[in-house]
Motif scaffolding. Structure first.
Motif, short mmCIF file in Angstrom:
data_model
loop_
_atom_site.label_atom_id
_atom_site.label_comp_id
_atom_site.label_asym_id
_atom_site.label_seq_id
_atom_site.Cartn_x
_atom_site.Cartn_y
_atom_site.Cartn_z
N UNK A 1 0.88 -0.77 -18.33
CA UNK A 1 0.77 0.50 -17.58
C UNK A 1 -0.50 0.50 -17.03
N UNK A 2 -1.37 0.44 -17.88
CA UNK A 2 -2.78 0.85 -17.67
C UNK A 2 -3.41 -0.24 -16.79
N UNK A 3 -3.13 -1.47 -17.11
CA UNK A 3 -3.55 -2.67 -16.45
C UNK A 3 -2.98 -2.51 -14.85
N UNK A 4 -1.68 -2.05 -14.89
CA UNK A 4 -1.11 -2.02 -13.46
C UNK A 4 -1.77 -0.93 -12.75
N UNK A 5 -2.13 0.30 -13.36
CA UNK A 5 -2.90 1.23 -12.65
C UNK A 5 -4.38 0.65 -12.19
N UNK A 6 -4.93 0.17 -13.09
CA UNK A 6 -6.31 -0.39 -12.69
C UNK A 6 -6.14 -1.47 -11.40
N UNK B 1 1.67 5.60 -10.62
CA UNK B 1 1.22 4.51 -9.82
C UNK B 1 2.27 4.49 -8.55
N UNK B 2 3.40 4.98 -8.76
CA UNK B 2 4.26 5.20 -7.37
C UNK B 2 3.32 5.86 -6.14
N UNK B 3 2.86 7.25 -6.79
CA UNK B 3 2.46 8.02 -5.77
C UNK B 3 1.00 7.19 -5.17
N UNK B 4 0.24 6.81 -5.95
CA UNK B 4 -1.04 5.98 -5.57
C UNK B 4 -0.53 4.80 -4.66
#
Lengths: 92, 144
Positions: A64-69, B80-83
């Motif tokens: 999940x953190x990968x995806x965020x980054x 992530x969705x919001x971003x």
């Protein structure tokens, strides 16, 4: 049921990799520079989706953190490239 | 290999499978549009569907899967969705402005719209935009 989820995960990975290949074709072919930037932006999104898929496959929340980054860097790079194409400089 | 519990219940598996397959197919269709559509102003609409529907259903599947699997509420995918939903229009708008600006600067009409209107409002068109030969010539020029 486990087999079903596995097949669905493999299928989704295949589709995402195929989508990345199509983006790569557009990136190499794209007649103008803005086409290439658009393809690169889509490639970032596909990479983020692939990270999410890996997270589901391995049942780990690290991805999940990968995806965020990946989403963050993708946004910043696309905006920087678009501004560069427009003005010739990024920070004015 | 994959780390999926043996006794995963159908009530979890079927929605997750449907969301995953739908999301990946929609992403594929979006990038196919990016590859196949003829002009930039049409191509920019292709990835929009893969951003909204593809990413949306993947994130929903992830939320559902981890919430049931860990037996607690796992909703940090909403970040992530919001971003993504906030930044995708910004990127698209900047890219579109860039494309319009570059097309105008290179002295060509947006090449995919109809042939240019006669010079009633004669700003930012090429000098010879009415003659078809010149129009073809400017259309083929690569602005890089």
């Amino acid at each position: 049921m486990k087999l079903l989820v596995e097949i669905a995960l493999y299928f989704s990975q295949f589709c995402i990799v195929l989508a990345m290949l199509l983006c790569m074709l557009r990136l190499l072919k794209g007649p103008t520079a803005q086409d290439r930037v658009l393809a690169l932006d889509t490639l970032w999104i596909c990479a983020m989706l692939f990270a999410l898929l890996l997270g589901i496959s391995f049942a780990s929340l690290v991805y999940f953190e990968w995806a965020m980054l990946i989403a963050l860097t993708g946004f910043v790079s696309s905006v920087a490239l678009a501004k560069f194409l427009m003005r010739g400089e990024i920070i004015e | 290999m994959m780390n999926i519990p043996e006794d995963i219940s159908p009530w979890l598996a079927i929605p997750v499978v449907l969301l995953l397959i739908g999301g990946s197919l929609i992403t594929l269709i979006g990038t196919l549009g990016l590859l196949r559509l003829p002009h930039f102003y049409q191509r920019i609409h292709g990835p929009a569907i893969s951003i909204t529907f593809g990413a949306g259903s993947f994130l929903l599947a992830s939320m559902l899967y981890f919430t049931v699997l860990q037996q607690r509420l796992v909703i940090h995918e909403l970040l992530i969705t919001a971003f993504v939903m906030l930044t995708a229009p910004v990127t698209a708008m900047l890219l579109m402005r860039t494309a319009v600006y570059r097309d105008l600067r290179n002295g060509r009409q947006s090449p995919d719209l109809k042939p240019p209107t006669p010079p009633a409002s004669g700003h930012a068109t090429t000098a010879g935009a009415n003659s078809p030969g010149l129009m073809e010539e400017t259309r083929d020029r690569n602005p890089e």
